[in-house]
Design an enzyme around this catalytic site. Structure first.
Site, PDB file in Angstrom:
ATOM      1  CB  CYS A   1      -0.828   0.043   1.274  1.00  0.00           C
ATOM      2  SG  CYS A   1      -1.742  -1.465   1.560  1.00  0.00           S
TER       3      CYS A   1
ATOM      4  NE  ARG B   1       4.173   2.074  -1.483  1.00  0.00           N
ATOM      5  CZ  ARG B   1       5.373   1.542  -1.371  1.00  0.00           C
ATOM      6  NH1 ARG B   1       6.347   1.948  -2.146  1.00  0.00           N
ATOM      7  NH2 ARG B   1       5.624   0.615  -0.470  1.00  0.00           N
TER       8      ARG B   1
ATOM      9  CD1 TRP C   1      -2.822  -4.301  -5.367  1.00  0.00           C
ATOM     10  CD2 TRP C   1      -1.582  -5.587  -4.050  1.00  0.00           C
ATOM     11  NE1 TRP C   1      -2.524  -5.441  -6.062  1.00  0.00           N
ATOM     12  CE2 TRP C   1      -1.773  -6.249  -5.285  1.00  0.00           C
ATOM     13  CE3 TRP C   1      -0.831  -6.232  -3.066  1.00  0.00           C
ATOM     14  CZ2 TRP C   1      -1.240  -7.508  -5.562  1.00  0.00           C
ATOM     15  CZ3 TRP C   1      -0.299  -7.475  -3.345  1.00  0.00           C
ATOM     16  CH2 TRP C   1      -0.508  -8.096  -4.586  1.00  0.00           C
TER      17      TRP C   1
ATOM     18  CG  ASN D   1       3.213  -0.576   2.822  1.00  0.00           C
ATOM     19  OD1 ASN D   1       2.697  -1.587   2.358  1.00  0.00           O
ATOM     20  ND2 ASN D   1       4.388  -0.136   2.419  1.00  0.00           N
ATOM     21  N   GLY D   2       2.071  -3.056   5.019  1.00  0.00           N
ATOM     22  CA  GLY D   2       2.794  -4.233   5.505  1.00  0.00           C
ATOM     23  C   GLY D   2       1.808  -5.303   5.928  1.00  0.00           C
TER      24      GLY D   2
ATOM     25  CD  GLU E   1      11.101  -7.223 -19.043  1.00  0.00           C
ATOM     26  OE1 GLU E   1      11.014  -8.179 -18.276  1.00  0.00           O
ATOM     27  OE2 GLU E   1      10.632  -6.099 -18.779  1.00  0.00           O
TER      28      GLU E   1
ATOM     29  CE  LYS F   1       7.319  -5.460 -18.828  1.00  0.00           C
ATOM     30  NZ  LYS F   1       8.303  -5.149 -17.873  1.00  0.00           N
TER      31      LYS F   1
ATOM     32  CD  GLU G   1       4.201  -6.438 -16.484  1.00  0.00           C
ATOM     33  OE1 GLU G   1       3.995  -6.541 -15.277  1.00  0.00           O
ATOM     34  OE2 GLU G   1       5.286  -6.085 -16.969  1.00  0.00           O
TER      35      GLU G   1
ATOM     36  CG  HIS H   1      12.187 -30.719 -27.505  1.00  0.00           C
ATOM     37  ND1 HIS H   1      12.591 -31.986 -27.860  1.00  0.00           N
ATOM     38  CD2 HIS H   1      13.224 -29.888 -27.812  1.00  0.00           C
ATOM     39  CE1 HIS H   1      13.836 -31.943 -28.334  1.00  0.00           C
ATOM     40  NE2 HIS H   1      14.236 -30.668 -28.326  1.00  0.00           N
TER      41      HIS H   1
ATOM     42  CE  LYS I   1       7.611   0.347 -10.756  1.00  0.00           C
ATOM     43  NZ  LYS I   1       7.854  -0.191 -12.091  1.00  0.00           N
TER      44      LYS I   1
HETATM   45  C1  F6R Z   1       7.193  -6.432 -14.427  1.00  0.00           C
HETATM   46  C2  F6R Z   1       7.513  -5.966 -13.096  1.00  0.00           C
HETATM   47  C3  F6R Z   1       7.700  -6.967 -12.019  1.00  0.00           C
HETATM   48  C4  F6R Z   1       8.930  -6.589 -11.168  1.00  0.00           C
HETATM   49  C5  F6R Z   1       9.053  -7.523  -9.950  1.00  0.00           C
HETATM   50  C6  F6R Z   1      10.308  -7.254  -9.148  1.00  0.00           C
HETATM   51  O1  F6R Z   1       7.039  -5.386 -15.329  1.00  0.00           O
HETATM   52  O2  F6R Z   1       7.620  -4.805 -12.857  1.00  0.00           O
HETATM   53  O3  F6R Z   1       7.829  -8.257 -12.533  1.00  0.00           O
HETATM   54  O4  F6R Z   1      10.066  -6.681 -11.966  1.00  0.00           O
HETATM   55  O5  F6R Z   1       7.924  -7.388  -9.140  1.00  0.00           O
HETATM   56  O6  F6R Z   1      10.333  -5.938  -8.690  1.00  0.00           O
HETATM   57  P1  F6R Z   1      11.676  -5.273  -8.163  1.00  0.00           P
HETATM   58  O7  F6R Z   1      12.594  -5.154  -9.308  1.00  0.00           O
HETATM   59  O8  F6R Z   1      11.248  -3.970  -7.597  1.00  0.00           O
HETATM   60  O9  F6R Z   1      12.228  -6.206  -7.125  1.00  0.00           O
END
Ligand code: F6R
Length: 612
Positions: free
Chosen positions: A2, A32, A79, A105-106, A485, A489, A492, A508, A607
């Site tokens: 959060c 967040r 969240w 938050n936590g 990667e 993208k 998500e 395979h 995030k």
């Molecule tokens: C994907 C994304 C997540 C973060 C993951 C790790 O676009 O943003 O997969 O890469 O949650 O986050 P960090 O790098 O902050 O540990």
């Protein structure tokens, strides 16, 4: 996970009212978490709480967060972890008598036991959250101690888990009380006011003077003063911890782009330039290289995008320096710990520096005697703080939920370490090392060109891609983490099922899914051998009717094999993540926009993932 914020004002001449400071700060913290939000203030001798399920902007229209009265206000954007998103479960939470309000938050791990005890004492709970035990606990202690700070301290002492929390009370209406363990919290120092928040963008509009609150710190702020104690009850001389933030406010807002994600994709030249500047002057790089050379076993870990950067690092160190680095996904750390002991090294990659899976991996390895190196984008965040040494990307704040500029800058730092490692162990000579360093120095220019030559193609292709249900992202060797990667993208942001695997694996099993019009995206690194191998994989997909899309060096023979092509400058395989990722980011972005989705706030995601 959060975002929390608090504002306390002693001088009414501040530019914004406390309510409006909280509202604007909450909007900046929305990355967040964004399933519900709320604010509380002390108005006269009453506690006022406004909260509900939904986005902050809608709640503002409905409840008027920015108009809340009072000079001490706290706010929260949520969240959900315990208790579904709902009006009742939204923060702030209060006690039975409406004396105390808390944002948190936590996760409070022992909340069920605490709740049971409090219910037996007659407390009545309104929500399903873990957080609500906190105001009830403070209320309970206040009944005995008749002092808010002492009651707050007593309550915090019995909490198990992680928290950044803020409390206000009708009994001391000019203060915000705070405590922190394992969740981020900063204090912003103003003139006649002070602010507390989960992150810097929330307060940057008001002040640049900040203190990063350390684990175990507890205290309070008023409009003119700050009081902090550490874990052992010693008074903290907080003035020693004040730093000045040099991000500009425009770093933290959209700057004319329709979405943060697009802005952050376009910021990559600047982010790479700043990161290059930072690492080329960072003395820690030499220390990190020595630690790798001294280590018996070297592991590298991260979650999501940061895992892809980790995987890339393992491939590069192998090729350039002949050093075996074991990559693993952070949440899987327990599968590796029994092989770990003193003399080993773990490199933890995390843009936020707060990801719980990565933090847990770090702690488990540390406990077994391993040394730890952090690669992060957030100075002073938990992972760098708990590591032996940290190196930083300088991407600036990343607000879009999907990682973009933080991925390319992570790979720049990791490539730099690998080059130094190769040079130090004598695997490459000085001239070759210099060539690689120059190449990394040029990456900002190269990425700028890549973005400008591929953006239109991404937009065009999204007109077709937005209708598909599924796609494959294929490559070989150094291109594999980059293809992973790209798939992440699309998944998500555009909610299209996308799978990535090394192209040689098709035969395979996965090729069974390929039929007429099935999109297969090939990441073709600048390497003639890999290009040759990929030709066979392209042909086998074409033969089954797949639509072939490629991110391909402009002079490669594979350009002619493509139905859609992102033709990019030919450079060197070492910077494949930097050259080949931006077109994939743009493709996911425009596909999401074409589907009418908000790329900055994909569903079910947040995030910074500070839960396991
Ligand atoms: C994907 C994304 C997540 C973060 C993951 C790790 O676009 O943003 O997969 O890469 O949650 O986050 P960090 O790098 O902050 O540990």
């Amino acid at each position: 996970m959060c975002g929390i914020i608090g504002v306390v004002v002693s001088n009414k001449s501040t530019r914004y009212s406390p309510g409006s400071m909280i509202f604007r700060g909450l909007l900046r913290l929305e990355y967040r978490g964004y399933d519900s939000a709320g604010v509380a203030s002390i108005c006269g001798d009453k506690l006022i709480v406004l909260k509900g399920k939904g986005r902050i902007i809608d709640l503002e229209k409905k409840l008027g967060f920015s108009k809340i009265c009072g000079s001490v206000v706290i706010g929260h954007t949520r969240w959900a972890t315990h208790g579904a998103p709902s009006d009742i479960n939204a923060h702030p939470h209060t006690d039975c008598r409406n004396w105390f309000a808390v944002v948190h938050n936590g996760i409070i791990q022992n909340y069920l036991d605490l709740k049971k005890t409090l219910i037996n004492k007659g407390h009545v709970f309104k929500s399903d959250t873990d957080t609500e035990v906190i105001p009830h606990l403070v209320e309970d202690y206040y009944g005995v101690l008749r002092n808010v700070y002492r009651s707050f301290k007593q309550a915090v002492r019995v909490l198990k888990g992680s928290y950044a929390l803020l409390l206000i009370s009708v009994h001391e209406p000019e203060k915000i009380f705070f405590a922190k363990k394992d969740s981020p919290l900063i204090i912003g120092l103003g003139n006649g006011f002070n602010v507390l928040a989960s992150d810097i963008p929330a307060i940057l509009e008001y002040t640049r003077r900040i203190i990063t609150v350390r684990d175990g710190w507890i205290g309070y702020v008023s409009g003119n003063d700050v009081y902090i104690e550490d874990l052992d009850g010693n008074i903290v001389d907080w003035r020693r911890y004040v730093r000045i933030i040099d991000w500009s406010i425009s770093d933290a807002v959209k700057a004319g782009y329709p979405h943060y994600m697009l802005k952050e994709i376009h910021e990559q030249p600047r982010a790479l330039k700043d990161t290059f500047y930072g690492i080329s002057r960072d003395e820690n790089i030499v220390r990190v290289v020595d630690m790798i050379l001294d280590a018996e076993k070297v592991f590298v870990t991260g979650a999501g995008t940061s895992f892809h950067a980790s995987y890339y690092f393992a491939l590069v160190t192998n090729v350039l320096a002949g050093v075996m680095v074991y990559p693993f996904i952070a949440s899987e750390f327990e599968s590796y710990t029994s092989a770990v002991g003193e003399g080993d090294l773990l490199i933890v990659v995390s843009q936020s520096g707060e990801t719980m899976d990565a933090l847990k991996a770090l702690r488990a390895f540390k406990e077994r005697g391993a040394r730890i190196v952090a690669v992060s984008n957030v100075v002073d965040s938990a992972i760098p703080r708990e590591s032996d040494i940290a190196v930083y990307t300088r991407a600036g704040p990343e607000i879009g939920v999907a990682a973009t500029k933080t991925f390319t800058t992570q790979t720049l730092v990791l490539a730099w370490i690998a080059v130094f490692l190769a040079k130090s162990c004598g695997c490459i000579g000085d001239d070759e090392a210099r060539e690689y360093m120059d190449l990394l120095g040029d990456s900002a220019k190269i990425v700028s060109e890549t973005i400008s030559v591929t953006e239109y193609a991404a937009k065009k292709l999204s007109e077709w891609l937005y209708r598909v249900k599924s796609a494959y992202y294929l490559s070989r060797w150094i291109g594999v983490p980059v293809a992973m990667e790209g798939a992440l993208k699309l998944k998500e942001i555009a909610y299209i099922h996308a799978e990535s695997y090394p192209a040689g694996e098709s035969k395979h099993g996965p090729i069974a899914l390929v039929e007429e019009d099935f999109p297969v995206i090939f990441i073709v690194p600048s390497n003639r051998e890999v290009e040759k191998l990929l030709l066979g994989n392209i042909k086998e997909m074409k033969a089954r009717g797949a639509v072939i899309i490629g991110v391909v060096p402009e002079d490669s023979g594979l350009v002619d094999e493509m139905d859609y092509v992102f033709s990019i400058p030919r450079t060197h395989w070492l910077i494949t993540p930097i050259t080949h990722t931006p077109p994939q980011q743009l493709l996911a972005y425009y596909t999401a926009v074409r589907k009418g989705l908000d790329p900055d706030k994909p569903r079910n995601l947040a995030k910074t993932v500070t839960v396991e």
